[in-house]
Design a protein around this motif. Structure first.
Motif, PDB file in Angstrom:
ATOM      1  N   GLU A 167      46.242  29.368  35.081  1.00  0.00           N
ATOM      2  CA  GLU A 167      46.737  29.096  36.504  1.00  0.00           C
ATOM      3  C   GLU A 167      47.521  30.290  36.774  1.00  0.00           C
ATOM      4  O   GLU A 167      47.539  30.698  38.119  1.00  0.00           O
ATOM      5  N   ASN A 168      48.200  31.134  35.788  1.00  0.00           N
ATOM      6  CA  ASN A 168      49.026  32.260  36.181  1.00  0.00           C
ATOM      7  C   ASN A 168      48.169  33.407  36.331  1.00  0.00           C
ATOM      8  O   ASN A 168      48.677  34.733  35.947  1.00  0.00           O
ATOM      9  N   TYR A 169      46.891  33.512  36.203  1.00  0.00           N
ATOM     10  CA  TYR A 169      46.147  34.671  36.051  1.00  0.00           C
ATOM     11  C   TYR A 169      46.422  35.653  37.129  1.00  0.00           C
ATOM     12  O   TYR A 169      46.396  35.204  38.354  1.00  0.00           O
ATOM     13  N   THR A 170      46.390  37.020  36.846  1.00  0.00           N
ATOM     14  CA  THR A 170      46.969  38.071  37.994  1.00  0.00           C
ATOM     15  C   THR A 170      45.786  38.758  38.135  1.00  0.00           C
ATOM     16  O   THR A 170      45.100  39.242  36.993  1.00  0.00           O
ATOM     17  N   VAL A 171      45.326  39.016  39.318  1.00  0.00           N
ATOM     18  CA  VAL A 171      44.400  40.350  39.356  1.00  0.00           C
ATOM     19  C   VAL A 171      45.108  41.377  39.587  1.00  0.00           C
ATOM     20  O   VAL A 171      45.982  41.590  40.447  1.00  0.00           O
ATOM     21  N   ALA A 172      44.588  42.608  38.955  1.00  0.00           N
ATOM     22  CA  ALA A 172      45.164  43.886  38.774  1.00  0.00           C
ATOM     23  C   ALA A 172      45.031  44.424  40.395  1.00  0.00           C
ATOM     24  O   ALA A 172      44.144  44.406  41.119  1.00  0.00           O
ATOM     25  N   PRO A 173      46.022  45.384  40.660  1.00  0.00           N
ATOM     26  CA  PRO A 173      45.845  46.098  41.707  1.00  0.00           C
ATOM     27  C   PRO A 173      44.480  47.109  41.695  1.00  0.00           C
ATOM     28  O   PRO A 173      44.366  47.680  40.670  1.00  0.00           O
ATOM     29  N   GLY A 174      43.952  47.409  42.862  1.00  0.00           N
ATOM     30  CA  GLY A 174      42.873  48.508  42.752  1.00  0.00           C
ATOM     31  C   GLY A 174      42.186  48.446  44.004  1.00  0.00           C
ATOM     32  O   GLY A 174      42.467  47.885  44.896  1.00  0.00           O
ATOM     33  N   THR A 175      40.947  49.089  43.923  1.00  0.00           N
ATOM     34  CA  THR A 175      39.995  49.255  45.159  1.00  0.00           C
ATOM     35  C   THR A 175      38.874  48.426  44.762  1.00  0.00           C
ATOM     36  O   THR A 175      38.075  48.583  43.872  1.00  0.00           O
ATOM     37  N   TYR A 176      38.780  47.504  45.467  1.00  0.00           N
ATOM     38  CA  TYR A 176      37.598  46.298  45.162  1.00  0.00           C
ATOM     39  C   TYR A 176      36.550  46.483  46.066  1.00  0.00           C
ATOM     40  O   TYR A 176      36.786  46.440  47.486  1.00  0.00           O
ATOM     41  N   THR A 177      35.327  46.533  45.686  1.00  0.00           N
ATOM     42  CA  THR A 177      33.945  46.903  46.546  1.00  0.00           C
ATOM     43  C   THR A 177      32.913  46.043  46.079  1.00  0.00           C
ATOM     44  O   THR A 177      32.527  45.846  45.070  1.00  0.00           O
ATOM     45  N   PHE A 178      32.490  45.338  47.128  1.00  0.00           N
ATOM     46  CA  PHE A 178      31.280  44.438  46.983  1.00  0.00           C
ATOM     47  C   PHE A 178      30.318  44.823  47.911  1.00  0.00           C
ATOM     48  O   PHE A 178      30.380  45.488  49.120  1.00  0.00           O
ATOM     49  N   GLY A 179      29.250  44.218  47.639  1.00  0.00           N
ATOM     50  CA  GLY A 179      27.874  44.776  48.316  1.00  0.00           C
ATOM     51  C   GLY A 179      27.127  43.308  48.508  1.00  0.00           C
ATOM     52  O   GLY A 179      26.991  42.551  47.512  1.00  0.00           O
ATOM     53  N   VAL A 180      26.500  43.377  49.827  1.00  0.00           N
ATOM     54  CA  VAL A 180      25.700  42.282  50.106  1.00  0.00           C
ATOM     55  C   VAL A 180      24.390  42.784  50.721  1.00  0.00           C
ATOM     56  O   VAL A 180      24.437  43.001  51.864  1.00  0.00           O
ATOM     57  N   GLY A 181      23.292  43.067  49.879  1.00  0.00           N
ATOM     58  CA  GLY A 181      21.944  43.494  50.603  1.00  0.00           C
ATOM     59  C   GLY A 181      22.738  45.104  50.985  1.00  0.00           C
ATOM     60  O   GLY A 181      22.928  45.847  50.096  1.00  0.00           O
ATOM     61  N   LYS A 182      22.337  45.518  52.178  1.00  0.00           N
ATOM     62  CA  LYS A 182      22.566  46.983  52.609  1.00  0.00           C
ATOM     63  C   LYS A 182      24.100  47.106  53.132  1.00  0.00           C
ATOM     64  O   LYS A 182      24.502  47.970  53.556  1.00  0.00           O
ATOM     65  N   ASP A 183      24.882  45.790  53.237  1.00  0.00           N
ATOM     66  CA  ASP A 183      26.108  45.709  53.691  1.00  0.00           C
ATOM     67  C   ASP A 183      27.303  45.813  52.552  1.00  0.00           C
ATOM     68  O   ASP A 183      26.955  45.411  51.410  1.00  0.00           O
ATOM     69  N   SER A 184      28.258  46.546  52.956  1.00  0.00           N
ATOM     70  CA  SER A 184      29.330  46.686  51.918  1.00  0.00           C
ATOM     71  C   SER A 184      30.663  46.340  52.340  1.00  0.00           C
ATOM     72  O   SER A 184      30.950  46.405  53.448  1.00  0.00           O
TER      73      SER A 184
END
Length: 656
Positions: A117-134
């Protein structure tokens, strides 16, 4: 107390009452004028109400023959709306189609493993893609909930995230694409890939993609082409076979008879000349056998052209392709078509005699893998909708399909192994509702006309659908326009139109309203007691059973009954609805009869109100004059009384 006289407050001679009695007589012309204004205003309201009723009837009539006519509406009826539904435009053709929805289009939806429950997401640049969209954004670090909110804030209409509790005491992150179809795969890059790997959302795998054909390859009629698969594919559930095929039909020249052969060439027989005389040899003659045309080659049309070869030497044909000049995509799960065997090659076996097969983008790929990543806990994976229409298989990336049947939009709801019938047909219910609305507005207008032009209380009693307040209002108007020739003429014409015949394509079967169950039946239903007076007023009645049968079998003729172009100029010029519109238009149009009636009443009302203003001034002057005259009279009487009293006192004092 009223008879007590108080000097300076009440007149001894009650002149106020005398003046009031005189003024009552003087006010009679004003009261008559006021009553006349009230009557004129009531008459104006009556004409305005008639105008509104006429307008409602006209609008109902115009609906039945204008370009918005419900007779041209189309509706899509599905035998199983839990599988497939649809909507249709006016241009859609009536037809019946059979569909089998093999699978619906879905989007990638990946779930992580249970996390603290206390899981922490590290800071950074997060990039996702959906088909041709990003989508890329910087995250400063935080909880799973913070990350999900940051992603949703920027995800717009392509991606979203949520945090759910799968196991007590833990949290799981879910990330999903909002676009369906195999071309809209969800991908992770930069820190997004690290997050997906660390949370157990995906794993890295080796690629098993096999690109057998990329550029177009043509297999001519009667030919074949084999595409071997190597090395052997691993046994994975997500492996897919995909290819695109187009066909080219060649001219059919098999029926062209070349005719009989020309036969041998015979040399010239020669001649001899002597003494100026030439003698020709007889020409040689050869008897040719009779000509027999060669047998016509058999024409072969087949669409079973894709064949699988297995390691045990057996083969299997895939479902037939469709005939199309443009490339169409076909997709199959290897697990569904391999029967548990190992596929060694894929072949195009063209058994057609006049059709070339063109194939491109023949490949085998892992549908669950995307750029070397495969989801470990996929809630759903991106896939195309696969369905067959009348045996022709089609693929689409969306569950909303609007390019398969012209002017029809289909919506896929779920898969089904059983065929589902789709019928595109006229919207008969919309036509029925429009006809019922027309009849209702016709009867309501006719009821008002009957009340206004006849002085019979039974007319109101017959209108059982009216509330008590409405009946009371009707009673006030009863017979108020009994002598108006305009309304009487309109009413008689209106009733005549309802019983007239109109040209249609079925002259004998469909020329009058009565033939579709709409009539002015004066007989009592199920009674032999003669006629019901209430049914002699001209109201229309509907036999729904007859109307439903007519709408089912004679819809085009019903459309013509209400409005038809008889001279081919694309303008409606006949029909009941058209005639109603023509009848009502001069009454309700700008500057029409109703407007003239109300404007004339406005002028009369204005004249009467001016007269009332003038009478008010005259009455005020008259009342003031009476008060002055009676005041003077009282003053004179009081003076005479004082004089009389003085004389009496003088007389008494003289006598003493």
């Amino acid at each position: 107390m009223s008879d007590i006289y108080i000097p300076g407050v009440k007149s001894r001679y009650d002149t106020d009452k005398l003046i009031e009695d005189l003024m009552k007589v003087e006010r009679i012309p004003k009261e008559r004028a006021q009553k006349n204004v009230e009557n004129l205003k009531t008459e104006k309201t009556t004409w305005q109400d008639i105008g509104r009723r006429m307008t409602s009837l006209r609008e109902s009539a115009r609906t039945l023959y204008s370009f918005q006519s419900p007779f041209t509406e189309r509706v899509v009826k599905s035998a199983d709306e839990s599988v497939i539904t649809g909507t249709a435009g006016r241009e859609a053709a009536e037809q019946e189609r059979s569909f089998i929805v093999k699978q619906i289009a879905t989007a990638d939806r990946f779930l992580s493993k249970p996390l603290p429950e206390n899981y922490t997401v590290a800071p950074g640049t997060y990039t996702f893609g959906v088909g041709k969209d990003s989508l890329s954004f910087a995250f400063r670090g935080g909880s799973l909930k913070d990350f999900a909110e940051a992603l949703n804030k920027r995800g717009r209409d392509i991606i979203r995230s949520d945090v759910i509790t799968v196991e007590p005491g833990t949290k799981s992150l879910i990330i999903e694409s909002l676009k369906t179809g195999s071309v809209n795969r969800l991908s992770f890059k930069e820190d997004a890939e690290k997050l997906a790997l660390n949370t157990g959302m995906v794993e890295k795998i080796d690629s098993v993609s096999r690109n057998l054909v990329k550029e177009p390859v043509t297999v001519p009629a009667g030919g074949s082409k084999q595409f071997p698969i190597g090395p052997t594919l691993p046994n994975r559930s997500g492996l897919m076979l995909s290819y695109e095929i187009a066909t080219t039909v060649k001219p059919d020249t098999s029926n062209q008879d070349p005719g009989p052969p020309s036969g041998p060439e015979i040399p010239v027989p020669g001649s001899i000349t002597y003494g100026g005389i030439t003698i020709e040899n007889d020409p040689a003659t050869i008897t040719l056998p009779p000509y027999t045309p060669p047998p016509q080659p058999k024409r072969i049309d087949t669409f079973d052209v894709i064949q699988l070869s297995f390691s045990d030497g057996t083969t299997k044909r895939l479902p037939p392709i469709s005939d199309a000049t443009e490339y169409k995509n076909y997709q199959y799960k290897l697990a569904d078509i391999s029967d548990g065997k190992t596929i060694t090659s894929i072949s195009v076996v063209n058994g057609n005699t006049h059709r070339d097969i063109n194939i491109q983008n023949l490949r085998i790929y892992d549908s669950e893998a995307n750029e070397g990543l495969r989801p470990l806990n996929p809630v759903s994976t991106a896939q195309d909708a696969i369905l067959t229409m009348d045996g022709i298989q089609v693929n689409r990336s969306s569950n909303t399909i609007d390019d398969l049947i012209p002017s029809v939009t289909l919506t896929l709801k779920s898969s089904s192994d059983k065929p589902v019938k789709i019928n595109v047909e006229p919207d008969r219910q919309a036509s029925k509702d429009a006809i019922i609305s027309l009849v209702a507005n016709y009867n309501r207008l006719l009821a008002d006309l009957n009340v206004l032009t006849r002085n019979d209380d039974k007319i109101i009693q017959e209108l059982s659908y009216l509330s008590k307040d409405e009946q009371d209002e009707m009673k006030k108007k009863l017979g108020s326009l009994q002598g108006d020739s305009t309304l009487n003429t309109f009413k008689s014409t209106l009733q005549r139109l309802a019983t007239s015949s109109y040209p249609t394509s079925l002259e004998r079967e469909m020329a009058m309203l009565a033939q579709i169950g709409i009539s002015t039946d004066a007989r009592k239903a199920g009674s032999s007691q003669g006629y019901d007076a209430s049914r002699l007023r001209g109201y229309l009645e509907i036999d729904e059973k007859v109307l439903d049968q007519a709408l089912q079998s004679k819809l085009p003729a019903i459309k013509e009954l209400f409005g038809k172009d008889t001279d081919g100029d694309l303008i409606v010029d006949s029909g009941f609805a058209f005639s109603l519109d023509n009848l009502i238009r001069p009454y309700v149009q700008t500057g029409g009869i109703i407007a003239l009636k109300t404007s004339g009443l406005d002028n009369r009302i204005g004249q009467e109100e001016k007269r009332i203003e003038s009478l008010d001034k005259q009455l005020a002057a008259k009342e003031q004059s009476l008060k002055q005259q009676y005041g003077k009279m009282e003053g004179a009487l009081n003076s005479m009384e004082k004089t009389s009293s003085s004389l009496d006192q003088f007389s008494k004092s003289s006598n003493q």
